[in-house]
Design a protein around this motif. Structure first.
Motif, PDB file in Angstrom:
ATOM      1  N   ARG A   1     -16.213  -3.306  -8.106  1.00 13.00           N
ATOM      2  CA  ARG A   1     -15.002  -2.474  -8.138  1.00 13.00           C
ATOM      3  C   ARG A   1     -14.948  -1.672  -9.442  1.00 13.00           C
ATOM      4  O   ARG A   1     -14.586  -0.499  -9.453  1.00 13.00           O
ATOM      5  CB  ARG A   1     -13.747  -3.332  -7.978  1.00 13.00           C
TER       6      ARG A   1
ATOM      7  N   THR B   1      -9.471   5.843  -6.615  1.00 15.41           N
ATOM      8  CA  THR B   1      -9.004   5.996  -5.230  1.00 15.41           C
ATOM      9  C   THR B   1     -10.001   5.382  -4.259  1.00 15.41           C
ATOM     10  O   THR B   1      -9.628   4.642  -3.338  1.00 15.41           O
ATOM     11  CB  THR B   1      -8.789   7.481  -4.885  1.00 15.41           C
TER      12      THR B   1
ATOM     13  N   PHE C   1      -5.748   6.257   3.169  1.00 15.39           N
ATOM     14  CA  PHE C   1      -6.798   5.251   3.330  1.00 15.39           C
ATOM     15  C   PHE C   1      -7.729   5.539   4.515  1.00 15.39           C
ATOM     16  O   PHE C   1      -8.651   4.762   4.762  1.00 15.39           O
ATOM     17  CB  PHE C   1      -6.171   3.868   3.520  1.00 15.39           C
TER      18      PHE C   1
ATOM     19  N   VAL D   1      -3.473  -0.592  -5.364  1.00 10.80           N
ATOM     20  CA  VAL D   1      -4.183  -1.610  -4.576  1.00 10.80           C
ATOM     21  C   VAL D   1      -5.452  -2.056  -5.302  1.00 10.80           C
ATOM     22  O   VAL D   1      -5.812  -3.233  -5.300  1.00 10.80           O
ATOM     23  CB  VAL D   1      -4.518  -1.066  -3.166  1.00 10.80           C
ATOM     24  N   ALA D   2      -6.133  -1.103  -5.947  1.00  7.25           N
ATOM     25  CA  ALA D   2      -7.345  -1.457  -6.703  1.00  7.25           C
ATOM     26  C   ALA D   2      -7.011  -2.391  -7.866  1.00  7.25           C
ATOM     27  O   ALA D   2      -7.729  -3.358  -8.129  1.00  7.25           O
ATOM     28  CB  ALA D   2      -8.014  -0.190  -7.226  1.00  7.25           C
TER      29      ALA D   2
ATOM     30  N   ALA E   1       0.828  -1.212   0.000  1.00  9.92           N
ATOM     31  CA  ALA E   1       0.000   0.000   0.000  1.00  9.92           C
ATOM     32  C   ALA E   1       0.858   1.256   0.000  1.00  9.92           C
ATOM     33  O   ALA E   1       0.528   2.251  -0.668  1.00  9.92           O
ATOM     34  CB  ALA E   1      -0.924  -0.003   1.210  1.00  9.92           C
TER      35      ALA E   1
ATOM     36  N   PRO F   1      -3.497   3.751  -3.273  1.00 12.66           N
ATOM     37  CA  PRO F   1      -4.853   3.217  -3.463  1.00 12.66           C
ATOM     38  C   PRO F   1      -5.135   2.724  -4.879  1.00 12.66           C
ATOM     39  O   PRO F   1      -5.778   1.697  -5.076  1.00 12.66           O
ATOM     40  CB  PRO F   1      -5.750   4.422  -3.111  1.00 12.66           C
ATOM     41  N   ALA F   2      -4.658   3.463  -5.898  1.00  8.88           N
ATOM     42  CA  ALA F   2      -4.914   3.057  -7.289  1.00  8.88           C
ATOM     43  C   ALA F   2      -4.261   1.708  -7.587  1.00  8.88           C
ATOM     44  O   ALA F   2      -4.855   0.837  -8.223  1.00  8.88           O
ATOM     45  CB  ALA F   2      -4.390   4.116  -8.249  1.00  8.88           C
TER      46      ALA F   2
ATOM     47  N   GLY G   1      -9.890   1.825  -4.255  1.00 10.37           N
ATOM     48  CA  GLY G   1      -8.779   1.368  -3.420  1.00 10.37           C
ATOM     49  C   GLY G   1      -9.160   1.299  -1.958  1.00 10.37           C
ATOM     50  O   GLY G   1      -8.746   0.381  -1.240  1.00 10.37           O
ATOM     51  N   TRP G   2      -9.978   2.253  -1.477  1.00 13.39           N
ATOM     52  CA  TRP G   2     -10.455   2.194  -0.084  1.00 13.39           C
ATOM     53  C   TRP G   2     -11.324   0.946   0.122  1.00 13.39           C
ATOM     54  O   TRP G   2     -11.197   0.249   1.123  1.00 13.39           O
ATOM     55  CB  TRP G   2     -11.305   3.432   0.241  1.00 13.39           C
TER      56      TRP G   2
ATOM     57  N   GLU H   1     -11.254  -1.813  -1.600  1.00 13.31           N
ATOM     58  CA  GLU H   1     -10.388  -2.989  -1.648  1.00 13.31           C
ATOM     59  C   GLU H   1      -9.604  -3.131  -0.344  1.00 13.31           C
ATOM     60  O   GLU H   1      -9.393  -4.248   0.151  1.00 13.31           O
ATOM     61  CB  GLU H   1      -9.422  -2.879  -2.832  1.00 13.31           C
ATOM     62  N   GLY H   2      -9.182  -2.003   0.241  1.00 15.43           N
ATOM     63  CA  GLY H   2      -8.491  -2.053   1.523  1.00 15.43           C
ATOM     64  C   GLY H   2      -9.370  -2.646   2.608  1.00 15.43           C
ATOM     65  O   GLY H   2      -8.910  -3.444   3.442  1.00 15.43           O
TER      66      GLY H   2
END
Length: 393
Positions: free
Chosen positions: A256, A266, A344, A54-55, A46, A51-52, A269-270, A272-273
């Motif tokens: 997603r 972004t 995040f 992670v997505a 991360a 975030p991008a 990504g949150w 997905e986190g």
């Protein structure tokens, strides 16, 4: 007051003596190592890719779940069930192992070939650009190792060799995080993507090394005659496993993709986190369910005893879930700071909704595992479809 204290002590004593809690305790070492290595991996990934990134890794993970399930033929639950049922009959076990070995090798080779031939098209479809074609090519080359490794671990689970199971998972987790971190530090996002599709395949070398002295891990047990009757029994499990393997990742990919296109990458990504955190604590539950609950339900034939086992697990699991989720909710800001970066922090708003859904999901798993253990294919398929549609809606 004294009576309430005595009842509480009695309840805690019964919980601690329950078989599933003993397995929780045994697998807690493995789970703790997995969680710690997962923390390190998530934090580093991360921090480097944001975030991008992670997505994008999330998209690839969802696709790899489908491909990996196809590579195993979807029969791993069946392997665990039938090994647990016939573990005292060596001749039967040989037949089930030989048939499972053939199915796994053929399925994994076919999936690997498709990944190699369609690597550019898959990259465009899944990652929205053809530039990551090499990730899918590498995936195709290594995926057979994953199929064979999962087969070996399923056999260990069926024999209830819990100590071996825990040791293999601990060593694999440590090896996996070292491999992931090394690739991410060296290559950045491409390293994270390559790691996502290869680290599980490399675990075959760890498993073979640690299980090599077991009686069943020999050529004459694995390379035997293919039995069509046994293959048809495995086929019922393949339907259930592959359905889940397709529906869950596809629904997440749709959601997603919707967030990426309609809101932002972004915020995807949150989301997905939050899924990553959910997967960590769900791993504690699923590991113990798979190690204890599935073999246990498979070996019970009496309906009254089966009902008693299910209710006993509910009495243990529900209080533990409520206590655990309460702690996680109050520590949500600390958890996000620990695992991710300041970017995040908005995902802390998602915790209450994620854990509410996960609570009911885990409660439903107690019955879903019964469907798997008793080959209730139609019931399993219909409930899985209904759940996925309601999730997307």
């Amino acid at each position: 007051m004294a009576g309430l204290v005595a009842k509480a002590k009695s309840f805690i004593s019964r919980v601690l003596k329950a078989d599933i809690v003993k397995v929780f305790s045994l697998t807690s070492i493995s789970t703790l190592v997995k969680m710690c290595t997962g923390l390190v991996s998530v934090k580093i990934v991360a921090s480097i890719i944001g975030p991008a990134g992670v997505a994008l890794v999330g998209q690839l993970n969802n696709f790899s779940t489908i491909a990996l399930s196809l590579a195993t033929g979807g029969i791993n639950s069946g392997i665990t069930k039938y090994i647990a049922e016939y573990k005292s009959d060596a001749s039967k076990v040989k037949q089930y192992l030989a048939t499972a070995f053939r199915i796994t090798v053929v399925c994994s080779l076919l999936v690997g070939l498709v990944l190699l031939l369609l690597c550019k098209q898959l990259s465009s479809l899944i990652m929205m650009t053809p530039q990551y074609w090499y990730v899918f090519a590498i995936f195709g080359i290594t995926i057979t190792f994953y199929g064979l490794n999962n087969m070996l671990v399923s056999v260990v689970n069926g024999y209830k060799q819990f100590n071996k199971y825990v040791k293999v998972n601990v060593v694999s987790s440590i090896f996996g995080v070292a491999f992931t971190v090394a690739l991410v530090l060296a290559l950045g996002l491409p390293g994270a993507l390559i790691s996502a599709v290869t680290f599980q395949s490399l675990m075959i070398f760890v498993s073979v090394l640690m299980l090599r002295k077991l009686e069943w891990l020999r050529k004459d047990w694995l390379v035997g005659k293919f039995k069509r009757t046994i293959a048809s029994q495995y086929f019922r499990y393949a339907l259930m496993t592959l359905l889940s393997a397709f529906l869950v990742p596809i629904s997440q990919m749709l959601l997603r993709g919707y967030v990426i296109s309609e809101i932002s990458i972004t915020e995807a990504g949150w989301w997905e986190g939050m899924n990553r955190i959910s997967n960590m604590y769900l791993m504690v539950i699923t590991s113990s369910f798979s190690v204890y609950y599935l073999p246990r339900l498979s070996e019970i034939s009496d309906r009254i005893e089966l009902r008693h086992e299910i209710f006993k697990c509910y009495k243990v699991i529900v209080p533990l879930l409520l206590a655990g989720f309460t702690v996680i909710y109050f520590l949500r800001f600390f958890i996000v700071k620990l695992l991710f970066t300041h970017e995040f922090m908005p995902m802390t708003q998602l915790f209450i909704w994620q854990m509410a859904g996960d609570f009911f999901k885990i409660c439903s798993w107690l019955l879903a595992f019964l469907m798997v253990a008793k080959s209730m294919t139609k019931a399993y398929i219909s409930t899985e479809i209904i759940f996925t549609l309601s999730y997307i809606l």
